[in-house]
Design a protein around this motif. Structure first.
Motif, PDB file in Angstrom:
ATOM      1  N   THR A 162      50.985  -7.930  76.231  1.00  0.00           N
ATOM      2  CA  THR A 162      50.022  -7.521  75.205  1.00  0.00           C
ATOM      3  C   THR A 162      50.715  -7.548  73.855  1.00  0.00           C
ATOM      4  O   THR A 162      51.931  -7.753  73.769  1.00  0.00           O
ATOM      5  CB  THR A 162      49.472  -6.108  75.480  1.00  0.00           C
ATOM      6  OG1 THR A 162      50.527  -5.148  75.306  1.00  0.00           O
ATOM      7  CG2 THR A 162      48.915  -5.993  76.894  1.00  0.00           C
ATOM      8  N   SER A 163      49.967  -7.336  72.820  1.00  0.00           N
ATOM      9  CA  SER A 163      50.560  -7.314  71.478  1.00  0.00           C
ATOM     10  C   SER A 163      49.808  -6.317  70.605  1.00  0.00           C
ATOM     11  O   SER A 163      48.636  -6.007  70.873  1.00  0.00           O
ATOM     12  CB  SER A 163      50.503  -8.714  70.845  1.00  0.00           C
ATOM     13  OG  SER A 163      49.167  -9.161  70.755  1.00  0.00           O
ATOM     14  N   PRO A 164      50.461  -5.789  69.579  1.00  0.00           N
ATOM     15  CA  PRO A 164      49.772  -4.871  68.662  1.00  0.00           C
ATOM     16  C   PRO A 164      48.594  -5.568  67.981  1.00  0.00           C
ATOM     17  O   PRO A 164      48.632  -6.776  67.723  1.00  0.00           O
ATOM     18  CB  PRO A 164      50.864  -4.497  67.648  1.00  0.00           C
ATOM     19  CG  PRO A 164      52.153  -4.785  68.349  1.00  0.00           C
ATOM     20  CD  PRO A 164      51.878  -5.966  69.231  1.00  0.00           C
ATOM     21  N   GLU A 165      47.552  -4.810  67.700  1.00  0.00           N
ATOM     22  CA  GLU A 165      46.356  -5.356  67.058  1.00  0.00           C
ATOM     23  C   GLU A 165      46.263  -4.839  65.618  1.00  0.00           C
ATOM     24  O   GLU A 165      46.722  -3.742  65.299  1.00  0.00           O
ATOM     25  CB  GLU A 165      45.108  -4.931  67.838  1.00  0.00           C
ATOM     26  CG  GLU A 165      45.149  -5.349  69.301  1.00  0.00           C
ATOM     27  CD  GLU A 165      44.063  -4.647  70.112  1.00  0.00           C
ATOM     28  OE1 GLU A 165      43.239  -3.931  69.495  1.00  0.00           O
ATOM     29  OE2 GLU A 165      44.043  -4.817  71.344  1.00  0.00           O
ATOM     30  N   THR A 166      45.657  -5.649  64.782  1.00  0.00           N
ATOM     31  CA  THR A 166      45.464  -5.248  63.389  1.00  0.00           C
ATOM     32  C   THR A 166      44.523  -4.045  63.330  1.00  0.00           C
ATOM     33  O   THR A 166      43.470  -4.038  63.972  1.00  0.00           O
ATOM     34  CB  THR A 166      44.885  -6.403  62.570  1.00  0.00           C
ATOM     35  OG1 THR A 166      45.791  -7.510  62.626  1.00  0.00           O
ATOM     36  CG2 THR A 166      44.683  -6.001  61.112  1.00  0.00           C
ATOM     37  N   CYS A 167      44.930  -3.048  62.549  1.00  0.00           N
ATOM     38  CA  CYS A 167      44.111  -1.843  62.438  1.00  0.00           C
ATOM     39  C   CYS A 167      42.800  -2.180  61.715  1.00  0.00           C
ATOM     40  O   CYS A 167      42.832  -2.720  60.592  1.00  0.00           O
ATOM     41  CB  CYS A 167      44.875  -0.772  61.668  1.00  0.00           C
ATOM     42  SG  CYS A 167      43.901   0.715  61.332  1.00  0.00           S
ATOM     43  N   PRO A 168      41.645  -1.875  62.348  1.00  0.00           N
ATOM     44  CA  PRO A 168      40.366  -2.203  61.703  1.00  0.00           C
ATOM     45  C   PRO A 168      40.062  -1.299  60.508  1.00  0.00           C
ATOM     46  O   PRO A 168      39.265  -1.676  59.641  1.00  0.00           O
ATOM     47  CB  PRO A 168      39.349  -1.982  62.830  1.00  0.00           C
ATOM     48  CG  PRO A 168      40.000  -1.001  63.748  1.00  0.00           C
ATOM     49  CD  PRO A 168      41.459  -1.284  63.683  1.00  0.00           C
ATOM     50  N   ALA A 169      40.672  -0.135  60.449  1.00  0.00           N
ATOM     51  CA  ALA A 169      40.367   0.803  59.357  1.00  0.00           C
ATOM     52  C   ALA A 169      40.980   0.365  58.032  1.00  0.00           C
ATOM     53  O   ALA A 169      40.382   0.536  56.965  1.00  0.00           O
ATOM     54  CB  ALA A 169      40.845   2.207  59.725  1.00  0.00           C
ATOM     55  N   CYS A 170      42.206  -0.170  58.071  1.00  0.00           N
ATOM     56  CA  CYS A 170      42.891  -0.554  56.826  1.00  0.00           C
ATOM     57  C   CYS A 170      43.116  -2.047  56.707  1.00  0.00           C
ATOM     58  O   CYS A 170      43.688  -2.503  55.705  1.00  0.00           O
ATOM     59  CB  CYS A 170      44.231   0.181  56.715  1.00  0.00           C
ATOM     60  SG  CYS A 170      45.420  -0.287  58.005  1.00  0.00           S
ATOM     61  N   GLY A 171      42.700  -2.802  57.736  1.00  0.00           N
ATOM     62  CA  GLY A 171      42.870  -4.249  57.682  1.00  0.00           C
ATOM     63  C   GLY A 171      44.311  -4.692  57.756  1.00  0.00           C
ATOM     64  O   GLY A 171      44.657  -5.779  57.295  1.00  0.00           O
ATOM     65  N   GLY A 172      45.164  -3.835  58.315  1.00  0.00           N
ATOM     66  CA  GLY A 172      46.577  -4.192  58.463  1.00  0.00           C
ATOM     67  C   GLY A 172      47.442  -3.810  57.294  1.00  0.00           C
ATOM     68  O   GLY A 172      48.656  -4.043  57.310  1.00  0.00           O
ATOM     69  N   ARG A 173      46.849  -3.232  56.244  1.00  0.00           N
ATOM     70  CA  ARG A 173      47.636  -2.862  55.060  1.00  0.00           C
ATOM     71  C   ARG A 173      48.411  -1.564  55.257  1.00  0.00           C
ATOM     72  O   ARG A 173      49.383  -1.297  54.572  1.00  0.00           O
ATOM     73  CB  ARG A 173      46.729  -2.734  53.841  1.00  0.00           C
ATOM     74  CG  ARG A 173      46.093  -4.043  53.387  1.00  0.00           C
ATOM     75  CD  ARG A 173      45.335  -3.864  52.090  1.00  0.00           C
ATOM     76  NE  ARG A 173      44.268  -2.901  52.220  1.00  0.00           N
ATOM     77  CZ  ARG A 173      43.036  -3.171  52.652  1.00  0.00           C
ATOM     78  NH1 ARG A 173      42.749  -4.428  52.996  1.00  0.00           N
ATOM     79  NH2 ARG A 173      42.105  -2.252  52.746  1.00  0.00           N
ATOM     80  N   GLY A 174      47.954  -0.715  56.164  1.00  0.00           N
ATOM     81  CA  GLY A 174      48.620   0.564  56.386  1.00  0.00           C
ATOM     82  C   GLY A 174      48.222   1.623  55.386  1.00  0.00           C
ATOM     83  O   GLY A 174      48.696   2.754  55.450  1.00  0.00           O
ATOM     84  N   GLN A 175      47.351   1.275  54.434  1.00  0.00           N
ATOM     85  CA  GLN A 175      46.917   2.194  53.393  1.00  0.00           C
ATOM     86  C   GLN A 175      45.408   2.117  53.196  1.00  0.00           C
ATOM     87  O   GLN A 175      44.794   1.071  53.438  1.00  0.00           O
ATOM     88  CB  GLN A 175      47.612   1.872  52.059  1.00  0.00           C
ATOM     89  CG  GLN A 175      49.125   1.986  52.093  1.00  0.00           C
ATOM     90  CD  GLN A 175      49.742   1.529  50.791  1.00  0.00           C
ATOM     91  OE1 GLN A 175      49.187   0.687  50.092  1.00  0.00           O
ATOM     92  NE2 GLN A 175      50.890   2.091  50.463  1.00  0.00           N
TER      93      GLN A 175
END
Length: 377
Positions: A162-175
């Motif tokens: 498996t692999s980490p998925e892009t966070c849908p809340a921040c779009g991968g920005r982390g902020q």
């Protein structure tokens, strides 16, 4: 990003004037290292902090480039190049930022993304060695407890396959950016994403070895070279052997603080060694040659006639190697004269004859009959 402005007075910490020579700084450093070393002050937090300050001061003042920058600017590191009062690069950034934080919940300055690569932390540990190892140099294996990337998941934190998925809340920005309207205008604030904890990725199937962290606490073994002439307080820097970096950042460095154990026969003073030797009275009076043990073999020391107790003799080049220079220090031999406690009748008679010849008074040797007379009055 600018380094922190340092306001400590390193000259005051080492108790040396600003015009002190490199040798004066080194002598002051050695003196304070012995005084505040953790081994000499177990459990004393104040001494521990003082010890760290001393090492920090010496690291700057012993380096000509760092010392020059410190003398000119009062700190060592990157020099700030202006910047906005709100972006953290100005000395006023914290002041204005705190004011806006209190009114607008952090709208005055923008947070840093935790998805950015970050350098790993530096590690520091003590390495003890013998005087012989410090004399000739040695290679020692050290075990370093540190965080390392998980081999099972390759540091991703996700279970293999498996692999980490892009966070849908921040779009991968982390902020996440928040816009707020106030009587003073519109302000925006950036905060870490609550969904992914600022990582920009979410892991649906965490790695069973590291529980999704991507790192494990490991004991890393490393061969370290102790240079000839190493002394207590020497700091060895080993690049890239600190904690693992974050988000692909470089690892930190490892600092080894050398401590040389005391020796039963030699006392060290920088690159100079001191030792003691005893001779009998006739040897000191008439002169002699005696064998002297050094760290690299046996030498013959010539004791001239009439040598006195406490007199010193120097064996040049028989001390410690100079760490940052050529050659070696000296071995200083301190002479003591041994007085025999038990003499045979012949030895006593010879000494009495010598005393008579030199016209000095000594105690006469009482006979057994004289002792009986004295006992019975």
């Amino acid at each position: 990003m600018p380094g922190p402005v340092q306001t400590k007075d390193y000259y005051k910490i080492l108790d040396v004037p600003r015009e002190a020579s490199t040798e004066d700084i080194k002598k002051a450093y050695r003196k304070f290292v012995r005084k505040f070393h953790p081994d000499a002050n177990p459990g004393n937090r104040e001494a521990e902090e003082r010890f760290k300050e001393i090492n920090e001061a010496y690291e700057v003042l012993s380096d000509p480039q760092k010392r020059a920058q410190y003398d000119q600017f009062g700190f060592v590191g990157d020099i700030p190049q202006g910047g906005s009062p709100f972006d953290g690069t100005s000395p006023f950034g914290d002041i204005f930022g705190d004011i806006f934080d209190s009114f607008f919940g952090g709208g005055g300055r923008r947070g840093r993304s935790s998805t950015a690569p970050r350098r790993g932390s530096d590690l520091e540990m003590e390495l003890e060695c013998t005087l012989e190892e410090a004399f000739s140099g040695a290679v020692r294996e050290v075990s370093i407890p540190r965080w390392e990337g998980c081999k099972r998941c390759g540091g991703s934190g996700a279970e293999p396959g498996t692999s980490p998925e892009t966070c849908p809340a921040c779009g991968g920005r982390g902020q996440v950016e928040h816009v707020q309207r106030t009587p003073f205008g519109q302000f925006s604030s950036v905060t870490p994403c609550a969904r992914c904890a600022g990582k920009g990725k979410i892991i649906s199937s965490p790695c069973k070895s590291c529980s999704g962290s991507g790192v494990l606490r490991q004991s890393h073994r490393l061969d370290v070279r102790i240079p000839p002439g190493a002394d207590t307080g020497l700091r060895l820097r080993i690049t890239g052997e600190g904690e693992a970096g974050v988000n692909g950042g470089p690892p930190g460095d490892l600092y080894l603080l050398i401590r040389v154990r005391e020796h039963p026969r030699f006392e060290r003073d920088g690159d100079r060694l001191h030792t003691k030797v005893s001779v009998l009275f006739p040897q000191a009076a008439l002169g002699c040659e005696i064998p002297i043990e050094t760290l690299d073999g046996e030498e013959v020391l010539d004791i001239p006639p009439g040598s006195q107790p406490g007199e010193t003799f120097r064996l040049r080049g028989k001390g410690m190697p100079r760490l940052r220079g050529k050659g070696r220090g000296d071995l200083v031999v301190h002479l003591s004269v041994e007085v025999p406690r038990d003499l045979t009748d012949r030895q006593r008679a010879l000494l009495q004859a010598l005393a008579q010849e030199m016209d000095v008074s000594v105690k006469e040797n009482e006979s057994f009959l004289d002792k009986l007379k004295s006992f019975f009055g």
